[in-house]
Design an enzyme around this catalytic site. Structure first.
Site, PDB file in Angstrom:
ATOM      1  N   SER A 110       0.845  -1.182  -0.123  1.00 52.65           N
ATOM      2  CA  SER A 110       0.017  -0.036   0.030  1.00 52.65           C
ATOM      3  C   SER A 110       0.963   1.216  -0.038  1.00 52.65           C
ATOM      4  O   SER A 110       0.294   2.345  -0.235  1.00 52.65           O
ATOM      5  CB  SER A 110      -0.751  -0.058   1.285  1.00 52.65           C
ATOM      6  OG  SER A 110      -1.903  -1.167   1.194  1.00 52.65           O
ATOM      7  N   ASP A 378      -5.661   0.466  -3.999  1.00 50.65           N
ATOM      8  CA  ASP A 378      -4.272   0.412  -4.414  1.00 50.65           C
ATOM      9  C   ASP A 378      -3.807  -0.907  -4.787  1.00 50.65           C
ATOM     10  O   ASP A 378      -2.868  -0.930  -5.509  1.00 50.65           O
ATOM     11  CB  ASP A 378      -3.641   0.751  -3.144  1.00 50.65           C
ATOM     12  CG  ASP A 378      -4.356   0.040  -1.846  1.00 50.65           C
ATOM     13  OD1 ASP A 378      -5.154  -0.689  -1.965  1.00 50.65           O
ATOM     14  OD2 ASP A 378      -3.650   0.224  -0.578  1.00 50.65           O
TER      15      ASP A 378
END
Length: 524
Positions: A110, A378
Site C-alpha cells: 500500500s 491500491d
C-alpha cells in the site's frame, strides 16, 4: 456423513433462488439495454469544465471481486437478492483499470502504490513519498529523492485540502500525501532504528505536523503516535497498548495547534460527539483522532465515540467547500484491507459498503459540473467467491453442493491463502460445524499464512465529473494523479489552463460555483 441440517440449508438455498417474473420477459432486458445505450450516447458530450474540486476515494485492498461481493451485500442488506444492486461507484460513467505493481514488486504493497496514485511516480514497496531511488529502511537514500503529492499541488494552488481515513492518519495511504519516508512503518520515532534517527530521518507522525502545516482537515485514528511514550490515552486509560509512543517527548497535538494562526478557528476532537457538535462554518482547521491506532471496524464501531466514514466525509466537505478556490480531499476506506488480511470477509465487505455510502454522501453534496470524483483501489487481495451459488444466495453462505473430493460443504467466499486454513483430524474442517456467518469468521484458505496476502491483478478506477473521460483504458497507476491535476489546473500541466481563459477556447469550460449544501440535520 453430511449433517441433515446442512442438507436442509442447501435445499432452502436452492429453492430461494428464483427468477423475478419481469426478468422472464425478453423485453425487460431489451429495454434495460436500450436505456443504458441512451445514457452511453449522452457521454459523447464530454465534461471539459475545470474541476474546481477533486475527491479521491481509495478502497484499500478493494479488488474487483471485493467490489462485486460488496454490491451483493449492499443489496442483501436492503432485503434484495443483491446481484442486480448498483453501488454508488457503479453509477460512475467512466471506468478504467490500473496496473498496481511496484517498481520492485509484482504484487504490491500500500505504500508504493500510494506514492503512485498520489505523487504520480511509481516507487518501491514499503516506501512513501519518494522515488524508486530510495531503498526501504535505508534512511540515507531518502534525501534528494522526495516526490510531492497532489495534495501539496492543490495546497500550493490555494485550494483547501483534507485527509479522511479509517486507519491511522500516518498509515501507508495517507502518509504518501505529505511524508517522505524510506519505511512506511516509521509511525513515530519509537518504531525507527537508531541508524535512521542518527541520519536525521523523521517519523511519519512528525512529518504530518511539519511538512504541510496547513492541511485543513485531518481525520482518522493514530492518537498514540502523537504523544510522549507512556502517556495515558484519553479513552482507554487502562490499556497499555493505547499509550503514547514518542521517544522525543513531543506532544504533536500541541505542535499542531501552535502552527495555526490565532485569528483562525482550529479544533482538535477525539470522539464522535465532539465532531458532530462542531459548526463547520466556524472551523478553519480540524484534527480528529478517534482511536489510538486504526479505527474500529464498522461492524464493531461505538456510535458514541467513533464516527462513521460517511460522517467524517460530510464534516470534511462542509469545511473544505468554504474555499472559493475549491479543494482536494483524499478519503480512504482503509480497513477493507485489514479485514481481508485477517481472513474476515464479513468485516472487509461491510467496510466496502460503508465506503460506498460515503461516496453517495459526497455525491449528494457536490456537483459533477465542477467536482471530479475518482474511486479506486491500491491493490487487490486473494479473495474470491464462487461455487455455482444460486441467485440470492447469502454472500456469506454455503455453495449449493459439497466437494466431490472430500464430501464436505464449503462457503462461497474463500481465500487463496491466509489464517483460515484449518485441518481437523487430518482433513479440511467441516464448515457446517462452525458459525460461518459470524462477523469474525475466517474463511477457509488454500495455503496457511498468519496474514492473507495482496493480489497482483489490475484494479478498477471509477470516475465522474470534469475530465473523467481521461480515465478510459488500462493505465499505469501513477497516471491517476496526473489526470486529477490536469482536470483541476494544478501542478505542472497548466498550458491548457491559460488557453481556457479565452472565451473562444473549447478546451475547458468556466469555473462553477459549488452546489448548495444540505443542513447537517437532514443527513445525520
Amino acid at each position: 456423513m453430511i449433517s441433515p441440517f446442512l442438507v436442509l440449508a442447501i435445499g432452502t438455498c436452492l429453492s430461494y433462488s428464483f427468477v423475478p417474473e419481469k426478468e422472464k420477459d425478453p423485453n425487460y432486458w431489451r429495454q434495460q439495454a436500450q436505456e443504458t445505450l441512451k445514457n452511453a450516447l449522452k457521454l459523447q458530450k464530454l465534461n471539459t469544465n475545470v474541476a474546481k474540486n477533486v475527491i479521491m476515494f481509495l478502497g484499500d485492498g478493494m479488488g474487483v471481486s471485493t467490489v462485486t461481493a460488496a454490491r451483493i451485500l449492499k443489496g442483501q442488506l436492503h432485503h434484495n437478492s443483491g446481484e442486480e444492486t448498483r453501488l454508488e461507484m457503479d453509477k460512475f460513467p467512466f471506468v478504467a483499470l490500473s496496473k498496481t505493481y511496484n517498481t520492485n514488486a509484482q504484487v504490491p504493497d500500500s505504500a508504493g502504490t500510494a506514492t503512485a496514485y498520489l505523487c504520480g511516480v511509481k516507487a518501491n514497496e514499503g516506501t512513501v513519498g519518494v522515488s524508486a531511488a530510495t531503498e526501504r529502511t535505508r534512511c540515507n537514500t531518502t534525501q534528494g529523492n522526495e516526490v510531492t503529492s497532489i495534495l501539496r499541488w492543490a495546497k500550493d494552488a490555494g485550494k483547501s485540502v483534507g485527509i479522511v481515513t479509517t486507519t491511522r492518519v500516518n498509515h501507508a495511504t495517507p502518509s504518501a500525501a505529505y511524508a517522505h519516508s524510506a519505511d512506511r512503518d516509521w509511525y513515530s520515532d519509537n518504531e525507527m532504528p537508531l541508524e535512521a534517527l542518527s541520519q536525521g530521518c523523521k517519523d511519519i507522525a512528525y512529518q504530518l505536523m511539519h511538512n504541510i502545516r496547513d492541511i485543513d482537515v485531518i481525520m482518522g485514528g493514530g492518537r498514540k503516535y502523537m504523544y510522549p511514550k507512556n502517556k495515558t490515552d484519553v479513552e482507554y486509560e487502562l490499556d497499555e497498548k493505547a499509550r503514547g509512543t514518542r521517544l522525543d517527548g513531543l506532544d504533536l497535538i500541541s505542535v499542531w495547534k501552535s502552527f495555526k494562526p490565532r485569528h483562525k478557528h482550529s479544533h482538535y476532537v477525539w470522539n464522535r460527539t465532539e465532531l458532530l457538535a462542531l459548526d463547520p462554518i466556524k472551523v478553519d482547521y480540524l484534527l480528529g483522532l478517534f482511536e489510538p491506532g486504526d479505527m474500529q471496524y464498522e461492524l464493531n464501531r461505538n456510535n458514541l465515540t467513533d464516527p462513521s466514514l460517511s460522517e467524517m466525509v460530510e464534516v470534511a466537505l462542509r469545511i473544505l467547500t468554504k474555499n472559493p478556490k475549491g479543494f482536494f480531499l483524499l478519503v480512504e476506506g482503509g480497513r477493507i484491507d485489514h479485514g481481508h488480511h485477517e481472513g474476515k470477509a464479513k468485516q472487509a465487505l461491510h467496510e466496502a459498503v460503508e465506503m460506498d455510502q460515503a461516496i453517495g454522501r459526497a455525491g449528494a453534496m457536490t456537483s459533477q459540473r465542477d467536482t471530479l470524483t475518482v474511486v479506486t483501489a491500491d491493490h487487490s487481495h486473494v479473495f474470491t467467491f464462487g461455487g455455482y451459488t444460486p441467485r440470492g444466495n447469502s454472500i456469506f453462505g454455503l455453495a449449493p453442493m459439497v466437494s466431490d473430493t472430500d464430501k464436505k460443504p464449503f462457503t462461497a467466499i474463500l481465500y487463496g491463502n491466509g489464517p483460515g486454513y484449518k485441518v481437523v483430524d487430518g482433513e479440511r474442517e467441516n464448515v457446517s460445524m462452525v458459525d460461518y456467518a459470524h462477523n469474525n469468521y475466517q474463511a477457509q484458505s488454500a495455503v496457511p499464512l498468519r496474514h492473507e496476502t495482496h493480489g497482483g491483478e489490475d484494479v478498477a478506477v471509477f470516475a465522474k465529473g470534469p475530465m473523467a473521460h481521461l480515465l478510459h483504458g488500462v493505465h499505469e497507476q501513477n497516471y491517476i494523479p496526473h489526470v486529477m491535476a490536469y482536470a483541476s489546473c494544478i501542478g505542472a500541466n497548466l498550458d491548457h489552463c491559460a488557453s481556457a481563459s479565452s472565451k473562444s477556447s473549447p478546451i475547458l469550460g468556466p469555473l462553477l460555483l459549488p452546489l448548495a449544501l444540505l443542513p447537517l440535520s437532514t443527513l445525520f
